[in-house]
Design a protein around this motif. Structure first.
Motif, PDB file in Angstrom:
ATOM      1  N   ILE A  27       0.836  -1.202   0.000  1.00  0.00           N
ATOM      2  CA  ILE A  27       0.000   0.000   0.000  1.00  0.00           C
ATOM      3  C   ILE A  27       0.873   1.255   0.000  1.00  0.00           C
ATOM      4  O   ILE A  27       0.571   2.240  -0.696  1.00  0.00           O
ATOM      5  N   ALA A  28       1.965   1.231   0.771  1.00  0.00           N
ATOM      6  CA  ALA A  28       2.880   2.369   0.769  1.00  0.00           C
ATOM      7  C   ALA A  28       3.463   2.580  -0.623  1.00  0.00           C
ATOM      8  O   ALA A  28       3.626   3.724  -1.075  1.00  0.00           O
ATOM      9  N   TYR A  29       3.767   1.492  -1.312  1.00  0.00           N
ATOM     10  CA  TYR A  29       4.338   1.575  -2.659  1.00  0.00           C
ATOM     11  C   TYR A  29       3.304   2.077  -3.664  1.00  0.00           C
ATOM     12  O   TYR A  29       3.547   3.024  -4.419  1.00  0.00           O
ATOM     13  N   GLN A  30       2.126   1.462  -3.667  1.00  0.00           N
ATOM     14  CA  GLN A  30       1.106   1.827  -4.637  1.00  0.00           C
ATOM     15  C   GLN A  30       0.607   3.263  -4.448  1.00  0.00           C
ATOM     16  O   GLN A  30       0.352   3.976  -5.420  1.00  0.00           O
ATOM     17  N   CYS A  31       0.480   3.686  -3.194  1.00  0.00           N
ATOM     18  CA  CYS A  31      -0.034   5.030  -2.904  1.00  0.00           C
ATOM     19  C   CYS A  31       1.071   6.065  -2.710  1.00  0.00           C
ATOM     20  O   CYS A  31       0.790   7.233  -2.465  1.00  0.00           O
ATOM     21  N   ARG A  32       2.337   5.600  -2.773  1.00  0.00           N
ATOM     22  CA  ARG A  32       3.498   6.501  -2.589  1.00  0.00           C
ATOM     23  C   ARG A  32       3.346   7.273  -1.281  1.00  0.00           C
ATOM     24  O   ARG A  32       3.359   8.493  -1.255  1.00  0.00           O
ATOM     25  N   ALA A  33       3.199   6.526  -0.203  1.00  0.00           N
ATOM     26  CA  ALA A  33       2.774   7.113   1.067  1.00  0.00           C
ATOM     27  C   ALA A  33       3.777   6.906   2.191  1.00  0.00           C
ATOM     28  O   ALA A  33       4.544   5.942   2.202  1.00  0.00           O
ATOM     29  N   ARG A  34       3.730   7.823   3.138  1.00  0.00           N
ATOM     30  CA  ARG A  34       4.508   7.720   4.373  1.00  0.00           C
ATOM     31  C   ARG A  34       3.799   6.765   5.334  1.00  0.00           C
ATOM     32  O   ARG A  34       2.592   6.506   5.206  1.00  0.00           O
ATOM     33  N   GLU A  35       4.559   6.320   6.352  1.00  0.00           N
ATOM     34  CA  GLU A  35       3.962   5.452   7.367  1.00  0.00           C
ATOM     35  C   GLU A  35       2.752   6.105   8.008  1.00  0.00           C
ATOM     36  O   GLU A  35       1.696   5.480   8.162  1.00  0.00           O
ATOM     37  N   VAL A  36       2.904   7.376   8.408  1.00  0.00           N
ATOM     38  CA  VAL A  36       1.835   8.051   9.141  1.00  0.00           C
ATOM     39  C   VAL A  36       0.568   8.154   8.296  1.00  0.00           C
ATOM     40  O   VAL A  36      -0.545   8.181   8.838  1.00  0.00           O
ATOM     41  N   GLU A  37       0.713   8.161   6.971  1.00  0.00           N
ATOM     42  CA  GLU A  37      -0.446   8.299   6.087  1.00  0.00           C
ATOM     43  C   GLU A  37      -1.196   6.981   5.910  1.00  0.00           C
ATOM     44  O   GLU A  37      -2.431   6.961   5.932  1.00  0.00           O
ATOM     45  N   ILE A  38      -0.460   5.888   5.769  1.00  0.00           N
ATOM     46  CA  ILE A  38      -1.178   4.617   5.560  1.00  0.00           C
ATOM     47  C   ILE A  38      -1.790   4.109   6.864  1.00  0.00           C
ATOM     48  O   ILE A  38      -2.849   3.469   6.844  1.00  0.00           O
ATOM     49  N   PHE A  39      -1.170   4.408   8.000  1.00  0.00           N
ATOM     50  CA  PHE A  39      -1.742   3.937   9.267  1.00  0.00           C
ATOM     51  C   PHE A  39      -2.852   4.846   9.770  1.00  0.00           C
ATOM     52  O   PHE A  39      -3.488   4.558  10.784  1.00  0.00           O
ATOM     53  N   ALA A  40      -3.097   5.945   9.042  1.00  0.00           N
ATOM     54  CA  ALA A  40      -4.236   6.818   9.347  1.00  0.00           C
ATOM     55  C   ALA A  40      -5.453   6.454   8.494  1.00  0.00           C
ATOM     56  O   ALA A  40      -6.539   7.001   8.693  1.00  0.00           O
ATOM     57  N   LEU A  41      -5.285   5.523   7.552  1.00  0.00           N
ATOM     58  CA  LEU A  41      -6.394   5.135   6.673  1.00  0.00           C
ATOM     59  C   LEU A  41      -7.552   4.527   7.470  1.00  0.00           C
ATOM     60  O   LEU A  41      -7.341   3.714   8.373  1.00  0.00           O
ATOM     61  N   GLU A  47       0.779   2.590  15.792  1.00  0.00           N
ATOM     62  CA  GLU A  47       1.624   3.777  15.864  1.00  0.00           C
ATOM     63  C   GLU A  47       2.681   3.718  14.759  1.00  0.00           C
ATOM     64  O   GLU A  47       3.460   2.754  14.702  1.00  0.00           O
ATOM     65  N   PRO A  48       2.749   4.738  13.892  1.00  0.00           N
ATOM     66  CA  PRO A  48       3.713   4.714  12.783  1.00  0.00           C
ATOM     67  C   PRO A  48       5.161   4.571  13.232  1.00  0.00           C
ATOM     68  O   PRO A  48       5.932   3.810  12.644  1.00  0.00           O
ATOM     69  N   GLN A  49       5.539   5.294  14.296  1.00  0.00           N
ATOM     70  CA  GLN A  49       6.932   5.224  14.756  1.00  0.00           C
ATOM     71  C   GLN A  49       7.277   3.836  15.276  1.00  0.00           C
ATOM     72  O   GLN A  49       8.369   3.320  15.039  1.00  0.00           O
TER      73      GLN A  49
END
Length: 339
Positions: free
Chosen positions: A200-214, A272-274
């Motif tokens: 999902i991070a690859y397909q959406c070109r996303a940071r950790e904080v963004e995908i775990f906020a989905l 938690e992203p961190q």
């Protein structure tokens, strides 16, 4: 220096060159007695009540230390509006490092230094005691933001922000690119949750904080709505086979019916992203130790966004500026030769 015999003055108040001055004793630092800056109060025959009034004003102003400023800033509404990862890093990582750092000159704890005594040169020397230019720049930005906020909130915070006078430390841009072969090699050794997060991070070109906020509300008929952090432009990534497979994998793993988050812990709380990034680092470290990948092949979870941007047809990253976008382009463009 002399003192009059006719009057007894409060502690740290003396007659100096026919002026009444406040010269505070700061204690013993590195084995030597240390006094602060002399402040002229007025005439030696000043009424006693006026002396104590001035001393109270001085001591109240002197309570404005860098520790006080950073603490007040972190309690402010402005700080609460920052991104979750930014708040975490500043409060949990950088704040303790700043206030407990010992100054390079006299060994004093930096958190105890008064705002009036902090100069750009002093701040530069302090920043140089930290390892790594990215860390130095993050700390400088934190102090600068707190100082600018304090100037607007308090009359007695010095108008000149010393952090703004210190230039940024030059950072070497990260250039590591995850090849398709390396991506497949690492991904197939990971647990399903990590595999789904990577995809999902690859397909959406996303940071950790963004995908775990989905949340489930972000799964639209057209695709996945990604709320980008750090002021970047939010977007919808259209469904494709790989993205649907990754989302379905998450749903089969994270099954707490009371959670609205796509990724969540067994108790339903958001991941938690961190903490996840730390777990990912541990996974990569174990794979290096087991000989599954080389030390040079080890990458961070954040590198997944760079791979996604580099491989994307339009190299879209959501950044508002070309400079921000270029940080994530790690693959040389393929250009046709001249005719």
């Amino acid at each position: 220096m002399s003192s009059t015999k006719k009057r007894r003055y409060p502690t740290d108040v003396y007659v100096y060159r026919n002026k009444l001055v406040y010269w505070p004793y700061l204690g013993c630092i590195n084995g030597k007695p240390k006094r602060g800056k002399r402040l002229i109060l007025g005439s030696p025959d000043m009424p006693e009540g006026k002396i104590y009034q001035l001393l109270n004003q001085i001591k109240e102003a002197r309570a404005k230390t860098i520790e006080w400023l950073l603490s007040a800033y972190m309690d402010s509404e402005k700080f609460k509006k920052l991104g979750k990862s930014t708040r975490h890093n500043r409060k949990e990582v950088y704040y303790p490092k700043i206030i407990d750092r010992r100054g390079p000159n006299n060994g004093a704890r930096f958190g105890d230094i008064l705002l009036n005594n902090i100069t750009p040169a002093m701040l530069l020397r302090l920043l140089k005691t930290f390892k790594g230019n990215p860390t130095r720049n993050q700390i400088k930005t934190f102090i600068s933001a707190a100082w600018s906020w304090g100037v607007l909130e308090y009359e007695d915070v010095p108008r000149q922000n010393p952090a703004k006078e210190v230039p940024n430390f030059e950072e070497e841009p990260r250039t590591f690119y995850i090849t398709d072969e390396l991506y497949r090699k690492v991904r197939r050794t990971m647990k399903p949750l990590y595999r789904a997060a990577m995809e999902i991070a690859y397909q959406c070109r996303a940071r950790e904080v963004e995908i775990f906020a989905l949340t489930y509300d972000d799964l639209l008929n057209e695709g996945v709505y990604l709320k980008r952090a750090k002021g970047s432009i939010s977007e919808i990534t259209l469904w494709n086979r790989r993205l649907r497979t990754a989302v379905a994998m998450v749903k089969s793993i994270c099954t707490n019916p009371h959670s609205q988050h796509l990724f969540h812990e067994p108790d339903g709380s958001p991941i938690e992203p961190q903490r996840f990034a730390g777990r990912f680092k541990d996974c990569m470290r174990r794979r290096v130790a087991a000989g599954k990948i080389s030390a040079e092949e080890r990458f961070t979870f954040h590198d997944m966004k760079a791979k996604g941007v580099s491989d994307h047809e339009g190299q879209y990253s959501g950044h508002r500026t070309e400079t921000g976008r270029k940080i994530y382009i790690r693959k040389a463009p393929k250009i046709k030769g001249s005719k």
